[in-house]
Design a protein around this motif. Structure first.
Motif, PDB file in Angstrom:
ATOM      1  N   ARG A 178     -11.215  -9.137 -58.456  1.00  0.00           N
ATOM      2  CA  ARG A 178     -12.025  -8.091 -57.834  1.00  0.00           C
ATOM      3  C   ARG A 178     -13.185  -8.706 -57.044  1.00  0.00           C
ATOM      4  O   ARG A 178     -14.332  -8.280 -57.145  1.00  0.00           O
ATOM      5  CB  ARG A 178     -12.526  -7.089 -58.862  1.00  0.00           C
ATOM      6  CG  ARG A 178     -11.448  -6.200 -59.451  1.00  0.00           C
ATOM      7  CD  ARG A 178     -10.647  -5.445 -58.402  1.00  0.00           C
ATOM      8  NE  ARG A 178     -11.477  -4.658 -57.492  1.00  0.00           N
ATOM      9  CZ  ARG A 178     -11.856  -3.402 -57.725  1.00  0.00           C
ATOM     10  NH1 ARG A 178     -11.457  -2.793 -58.838  1.00  0.00           N
ATOM     11  NH2 ARG A 178     -12.601  -2.758 -56.864  1.00  0.00           N
ATOM     12  N   MET A 180     -14.767  -8.821 -53.652  1.00  0.00           N
ATOM     13  CA  MET A 180     -14.714  -7.786 -52.627  1.00  0.00           C
ATOM     14  C   MET A 180     -15.109  -8.294 -51.244  1.00  0.00           C
ATOM     15  O   MET A 180     -15.697  -7.569 -50.446  1.00  0.00           O
ATOM     16  CB  MET A 180     -15.611  -6.612 -53.046  1.00  0.00           C
ATOM     17  CG  MET A 180     -15.300  -6.064 -54.427  1.00  0.00           C
ATOM     18  SD  MET A 180     -13.557  -5.596 -54.645  1.00  0.00           S
ATOM     19  CE  MET A 180     -13.491  -4.152 -53.602  1.00  0.00           C
ATOM     20  N   ASN A 197      -4.677 -12.339 -55.432  1.00  0.00           N
ATOM     21  CA  ASN A 197      -5.587 -11.193 -55.342  1.00  0.00           C
ATOM     22  C   ASN A 197      -5.036 -10.027 -56.160  1.00  0.00           C
ATOM     23  O   ASN A 197      -3.834  -9.954 -56.419  1.00  0.00           O
ATOM     24  CB  ASN A 197      -5.747 -10.773 -53.883  1.00  0.00           C
ATOM     25  CG  ASN A 197      -6.816  -9.712 -53.702  1.00  0.00           C
ATOM     26  OD1 ASN A 197      -7.795  -9.665 -54.441  1.00  0.00           O
ATOM     27  ND2 ASN A 197      -6.633  -8.839 -52.723  1.00  0.00           N
ATOM     28  N   HIS A 199      -5.368  -5.639 -56.490  1.00  0.00           N
ATOM     29  CA  HIS A 199      -5.916  -4.389 -55.958  1.00  0.00           C
ATOM     30  C   HIS A 199      -5.073  -3.228 -56.456  1.00  0.00           C
ATOM     31  O   HIS A 199      -3.965  -3.418 -56.986  1.00  0.00           O
ATOM     32  CB  HIS A 199      -5.970  -4.397 -54.422  1.00  0.00           C
ATOM     33  CG  HIS A 199      -4.639  -4.554 -53.750  1.00  0.00           C
ATOM     34  ND1 HIS A 199      -3.694  -3.561 -53.710  1.00  0.00           N
ATOM     35  CD2 HIS A 199      -4.099  -5.593 -53.081  1.00  0.00           C
ATOM     36  CE1 HIS A 199      -2.638  -3.974 -53.052  1.00  0.00           C
ATOM     37  NE2 HIS A 199      -2.846  -5.208 -52.674  1.00  0.00           N
ATOM     38  N   HIS A 200      -5.569  -2.021 -56.276  1.00  0.00           N
ATOM     39  CA  HIS A 200      -4.815  -0.837 -56.651  1.00  0.00           C
ATOM     40  C   HIS A 200      -3.579  -0.727 -55.776  1.00  0.00           C
ATOM     41  O   HIS A 200      -3.516  -1.279 -54.666  1.00  0.00           O
ATOM     42  CB  HIS A 200      -5.676   0.421 -56.537  1.00  0.00           C
ATOM     43  CG  HIS A 200      -6.189   0.660 -55.158  1.00  0.00           C
ATOM     44  ND1 HIS A 200      -5.416   1.187 -54.151  1.00  0.00           N
ATOM     45  CD2 HIS A 200      -7.411   0.443 -54.608  1.00  0.00           C
ATOM     46  CE1 HIS A 200      -6.118   1.298 -53.056  1.00  0.00           C
ATOM     47  NE2 HIS A 200      -7.348   0.853 -53.295  1.00  0.00           N
ATOM     48  N   ASP A 235      -4.098  -7.671 -47.816  1.00  0.00           N
ATOM     49  CA  ASP A 235      -3.454  -6.974 -48.934  1.00  0.00           C
ATOM     50  C   ASP A 235      -1.948  -6.796 -48.736  1.00  0.00           C
ATOM     51  O   ASP A 235      -1.348  -5.866 -49.284  1.00  0.00           O
ATOM     52  CB  ASP A 235      -4.108  -5.604 -49.172  1.00  0.00           C
ATOM     53  CG  ASP A 235      -5.530  -5.726 -49.694  1.00  0.00           C
ATOM     54  OD1 ASP A 235      -5.819  -6.745 -50.344  1.00  0.00           O
ATOM     55  OD2 ASP A 235      -6.337  -4.823 -49.441  1.00  0.00           O
ATOM     56  N   GLU A 264      -5.365  -3.088 -63.632  1.00  0.00           N
ATOM     57  CA  GLU A 264      -5.721  -4.237 -62.801  1.00  0.00           C
ATOM     58  C   GLU A 264      -5.854  -5.504 -63.629  1.00  0.00           C
ATOM     59  O   GLU A 264      -5.320  -6.557 -63.257  1.00  0.00           O
ATOM     60  CB  GLU A 264      -7.041  -3.957 -62.069  1.00  0.00           C
ATOM     61  CG  GLU A 264      -6.923  -2.939 -60.945  1.00  0.00           C
ATOM     62  CD  GLU A 264      -8.266  -2.487 -60.418  1.00  0.00           C
ATOM     63  OE1 GLU A 264      -8.284  -1.678 -59.474  1.00  0.00           O
ATOM     64  OE2 GLU A 264      -9.306  -2.935 -60.950  1.00  0.00           O
TER      65      GLU A 264
END
Length: 292
Positions: A178, A180, A197, A199-200, A235, A264
């Motif tokens: 996380r 950012m 990485n 992420h949702h 992403d 996550e």
């Protein structure tokens, strides 16, 4: 007794690869403990992939032979078949840098799993774009902490400082727990194949701020998380691991956020484990993941 070794390889598929590899190990009295292979006959790896690609992962007991001597002997066979290959000790911890911003749930989970021996990593640094008191609420012990602030004006210098740190610590794996900040194309290329990485999994839908609130407004019934390699395409790098959880009409936005953070941390930890155990092989724009 020497630790088991892990051999991974990828190459163009052709008859006899498995026989030659296992024969090589047999001739040196190595005992195979686990073996998995995959033949991508349809060329499904996406951009950069090739038809008829072969992937293999073998764990074996070297029976007194050193990894260096086996690697030297294996090189001739690897050249013959044009293998992309590695041969490393199974219990070798990966030197890892963990990057975090203000949400430390993934960092906390990784540290816990490392301390309990579940993750074969060696955390050599924790890096944040925020001061330690703003980024971390867990005891990180003796793991060095580095505050590398990032602004639009100082981003090139900040990324250069991080590359220098990665070189200094001989880091093999970068984990964005996380974190950012978006890597530049140069940074993504520099750490290609060794930066993970999390992420949702709503992307490409529900972009930007408060994605769980956006999902709640749309009444989604499944939320999830994706761990992937970082590439210049934001992403959209090759996926390593994903998971989902069902939700109901009774779940408020705060429930989605809570459950999302739980997914996550689980997904990222599993992706790190798979990478550290040499279970993830690149296949163009996709991955081959040997579970275990």
């Amino acid at each position: 007794m020497a630790a088991p070794l892990v051999l991974t390889l990828a190459c163009a598929d052709r008859p006899g690869i498995t026989a030659r590899v296992t024969g090589f190990l047999f001739d040196r009295n190595c005992n195979i403990l686990d073996a998995q292979q995959f033949n991508d006959r349809a060329g499904n790896g996406g951009p950069g992939a090739h038809d008829d690609r072969f992937f293999m992962r073998v764990v074996f007991d070297p029976d007194g032979s050193t990894a260096d001597s086996l690697r030297a002997d294996f090189a001739a066979l690897a050249d013959e078949y044009a293998f992309e290959w590695t041969m490393v000790a199974e219990n070798r911890p990966r030197r890892t840098i963990i990057m975090v911003s203000k949400f430390d749930h993934c960092l906390v989970d990784l540290i816990y799993r490392w301390r309990t021996g579940e993750l074969p990593i060696d955390p050599v640094a924790i890096v944040s774009n925020h001061p330690r008191e703003a980024a971390i609420r867990v005891d990180i012990g003796d793991i060095p902490f580095h505050h590398i602030p990032v602004t639009p004006e100082t981003k090139p210098q900040a990324e250069a400082a991080f590359r220098a740190l990665a070189t200094q610590t001989d880091a093999e794996l970068i984990v964005l727990a996380r974190y950012m900040q978006v890597f530049s194309d140069e940074q993504s290329v520099h750490f290609a194949g060794r930066c993970i990485n999390i992420h949702h999994s709503f992307l490409p839908g529900f972009k930007g701020a408060r994605p769980y609130h956006q999902a709640h407004e749309r009444g989604v019934k499944i939320i999830g998380a994706t761990a992937h390699f970082v590439t210049a395409d934001l992403d959209e790098g090759p996926i390593i691991h994903q998971d989902v959880e069902r939700i109901t009409h009774a779940d408020a936005p705060a429930d989605l956020v809570r459950k999302g953070r739980d997914i996550e941390r689980r997904v990222l930890a599993e992706a790190v484990r798979l990478f550290a155990q040499e279970r993830v092989l690149m296949n163009g724009g996709r991955t081959v993941v040997f579970r275990g």
